[in-house]
Design a protein around this motif. Structure first.
Motif, PDB file in Angstrom:
ATOM      1  N   UNK A  20      71.155 -33.882 -47.245  1.00  0.00           N
ATOM      2  CA  UNK A  20      71.407 -32.684 -46.539  1.00  0.00           C
ATOM      3  C   UNK A  20      72.032 -32.800 -45.351  1.00  0.00           C
ATOM      4  N   UNK A  21      71.683 -33.826 -44.462  1.00  0.00           N
ATOM      5  CA  UNK A  21      72.273 -33.921 -43.085  1.00  0.00           C
ATOM      6  C   UNK A  21      71.647 -35.155 -42.399  1.00  0.00           C
ATOM      7  N   UNK A  22      72.207 -35.671 -41.408  1.00  0.00           N
ATOM      8  CA  UNK A  22      71.886 -36.706 -40.502  1.00  0.00           C
ATOM      9  C   UNK A  22      71.553 -36.208 -39.268  1.00  0.00           C
ATOM     10  N   UNK A  23      70.514 -36.312 -38.521  1.00  0.00           N
ATOM     11  CA  UNK A  23      70.168 -35.899 -37.242  1.00  0.00           C
ATOM     12  C   UNK A  23      69.921 -37.325 -36.420  1.00  0.00           C
ATOM     13  N   UNK A  24      69.702 -37.309 -35.176  1.00  0.00           N
ATOM     14  CA  UNK A  24      68.915 -38.275 -34.488  1.00  0.00           C
ATOM     15  C   UNK A  24      67.606 -37.894 -34.045  1.00  0.00           C
ATOM     16  N   UNK A  25      66.923 -38.957 -33.842  1.00  0.00           N
ATOM     17  CA  UNK A  25      65.405 -38.740 -33.563  1.00  0.00           C
ATOM     18  C   UNK A  25      65.301 -39.793 -32.369  1.00  0.00           C
ATOM     19  N   UNK A  59      56.254 -35.622 -37.457  1.00  0.00           N
ATOM     20  CA  UNK A  59      54.820 -36.059 -38.216  1.00  0.00           C
ATOM     21  C   UNK A  59      54.054 -35.289 -38.101  1.00  0.00           C
ATOM     22  N   UNK A  60      53.620 -34.513 -36.786  1.00  0.00           N
ATOM     23  CA  UNK A  60      52.577 -33.802 -36.342  1.00  0.00           C
ATOM     24  C   UNK A  60      52.750 -32.403 -36.813  1.00  0.00           C
ATOM     25  N   UNK A  61      53.797 -31.849 -36.677  1.00  0.00           N
ATOM     26  CA  UNK A  61      54.111 -30.376 -37.063  1.00  0.00           C
ATOM     27  C   UNK A  61      54.492 -30.155 -38.592  1.00  0.00           C
ATOM     28  N   UNK A  62      55.044 -31.174 -39.343  1.00  0.00           N
ATOM     29  CA  UNK A  62      55.264 -30.908 -40.706  1.00  0.00           C
ATOM     30  C   UNK A  62      56.802 -30.270 -40.728  1.00  0.00           C
ATOM     31  N   UNK A  63      57.464 -30.016 -39.612  1.00  0.00           N
ATOM     32  CA  UNK A  63      58.927 -29.554 -39.613  1.00  0.00           C
ATOM     33  C   UNK A  63      59.714 -30.679 -38.778  1.00  0.00           C
ATOM     34  N   UNK A  64      60.838 -30.824 -39.397  1.00  0.00           N
ATOM     35  CA  UNK A  64      61.653 -31.715 -38.851  1.00  0.00           C
ATOM     36  C   UNK A  64      62.353 -31.424 -37.410  1.00  0.00           C
ATOM     37  N   UNK A  65      62.110 -32.282 -36.309  1.00  0.00           N
ATOM     38  CA  UNK A  65      62.477 -32.249 -34.897  1.00  0.00           C
ATOM     39  C   UNK A  65      63.393 -33.541 -34.815  1.00  0.00           C
ATOM     40  N   UNK A  86      74.850 -45.984 -22.332  1.00  0.00           N
ATOM     41  CA  UNK A  86      73.856 -45.817 -21.003  1.00  0.00           C
ATOM     42  C   UNK A  86      72.662 -45.387 -21.944  1.00  0.00           C
ATOM     43  N   UNK A  87      71.386 -45.860 -21.505  1.00  0.00           N
ATOM     44  CA  UNK A  87      70.036 -45.623 -21.969  1.00  0.00           C
ATOM     45  C   UNK A  87      69.552 -44.554 -21.279  1.00  0.00           C
ATOM     46  N   UNK A  88      69.045 -43.622 -21.802  1.00  0.00           N
ATOM     47  CA  UNK A  88      68.189 -42.448 -21.290  1.00  0.00           C
ATOM     48  C   UNK A  88      66.711 -42.746 -21.454  1.00  0.00           C
ATOM     49  N   UNK A  89      66.068 -42.185 -20.237  1.00  0.00           N
ATOM     50  CA  UNK A  89      64.428 -42.364 -20.287  1.00  0.00           C
ATOM     51  C   UNK A  89      63.850 -41.835 -21.329  1.00  0.00           C
ATOM     52  N   UNK A  90      63.018 -42.641 -21.921  1.00  0.00           N
ATOM     53  CA  UNK A  90      62.259 -42.148 -23.153  1.00  0.00           C
ATOM     54  C   UNK A  90      61.071 -41.377 -22.543  1.00  0.00           C
ATOM     55  N   UNK A  91      60.881 -40.188 -23.133  1.00  0.00           N
ATOM     56  CA  UNK A  91      59.528 -39.474 -22.725  1.00  0.00           C
ATOM     57  C   UNK A  91      58.346 -40.119 -23.386  1.00  0.00           C
ATOM     58  N   UNK A 116      74.325 -33.520 -27.838  1.00  0.00           N
ATOM     59  CA  UNK A 116      75.258 -32.740 -26.903  1.00  0.00           C
ATOM     60  C   UNK A 116      74.371 -31.945 -26.039  1.00  0.00           C
ATOM     61  N   UNK A 117      73.302 -31.100 -26.488  1.00  0.00           N
ATOM     62  CA  UNK A 117      72.707 -30.217 -25.531  1.00  0.00           C
ATOM     63  C   UNK A 117      71.377 -30.933 -24.854  1.00  0.00           C
ATOM     64  N   UNK A 118      71.225 -32.326 -25.096  1.00  0.00           N
ATOM     65  CA  UNK A 118      70.381 -33.185 -24.487  1.00  0.00           C
ATOM     66  C   UNK A 118      68.719 -32.562 -24.415  1.00  0.00           C
ATOM     67  N   UNK A 119      68.338 -32.167 -25.674  1.00  0.00           N
ATOM     68  CA  UNK A 119      67.003 -31.402 -25.680  1.00  0.00           C
ATOM     69  C   UNK A 119      66.682 -31.654 -27.315  1.00  0.00           C
ATOM     70  N   UNK A 120      65.290 -31.396 -27.221  1.00  0.00           N
ATOM     71  CA  UNK A 120      64.894 -31.537 -28.855  1.00  0.00           C
ATOM     72  C   UNK A 120      65.210 -30.175 -29.410  1.00  0.00           C
ATOM     73  N   UNK A 121      65.080 -30.188 -30.878  1.00  0.00           N
ATOM     74  CA  UNK A 121      65.340 -28.963 -31.604  1.00  0.00           C
ATOM     75  C   UNK A 121      64.738 -29.050 -33.214  1.00  0.00           C
ATOM     76  N   UNK A 122      63.950 -28.174 -33.252  1.00  0.00           N
ATOM     77  CA  UNK A 122      63.287 -28.034 -34.598  1.00  0.00           C
ATOM     78  C   UNK A 122      64.244 -27.343 -35.581  1.00  0.00           C
ATOM     79  N   UNK A 123      64.585 -27.956 -36.678  1.00  0.00           N
ATOM     80  CA  UNK A 123      65.500 -27.578 -37.532  1.00  0.00           C
ATOM     81  C   UNK A 123      64.884 -25.997 -38.177  1.00  0.00           C
TER      82      UNK A 123
END
Length: 123
Positions: A39-44, A53-59, A1-6, A64-71
């Motif tokens: 180190x790890x695998x995450x989803x983007x 790309x714009x903050x210089x920190x991995x997001x 099931x596809x989620x709406x892209x922001x 599971x939480x259905x939200x963005x998180x900056x490592x």
């Protein structure tokens, strides 16, 4: 099931190249830039990549939480981005980072130290 892209500020030319799964996501492999340690695998999705790309920190996108998180926002174990590369199929990104502290949610340096699987042994 596809989620709406922001809506995303990701460069349209880059967005057009990306191949995503049915949920609009693609894997992002984090690798220590100077040692090559995986180190790890995450989803983007497009927005997570744009933020990375714009903050210089991995997001990442938390499935599971259905939200963005900056490592590192809660743990302090930040991933400072050194470079980002798209693989040959345009369906995975490799993010070379300078990892502060543990990358794994278990507190380990890497998510890939739970034991080797021996080829041919079935274990």
């Amino acid at each position: 099931m596809s989620r709406t892209q922001p809506s995303s500020g990701l460069d349209p030319a880059l967005a057009a190249r990306l191949r995503r799964n049915d949920e609009g996501l693609f894997p992002a492999i984090a690798q220590q830039y100077d040692t090559g340690e995986v180190l790890m695998l995450g989803w983007m999705d497009d927005e997570a990549l744009h933020r990375t790309l714009t903050t210089g920190r991995c997001t990442y996108w938390s499935r599971s939480r259905r939200e963005y998180w900056a490592k590192g926002d809660t743990s302090g174990h930040v991933q400072h981005v050194k470079s980002v590369a798209l693989d040959c199929d345009a369906d995975t990104v490799l993010v070379k980072v300078d990892q502060t502290g543990a990358a794994c949610h278990t507190g380990d340096r890497t998510c890939f130290d739970a034991g080797d699987i021996t080829p041919g042994s079935g274990r």
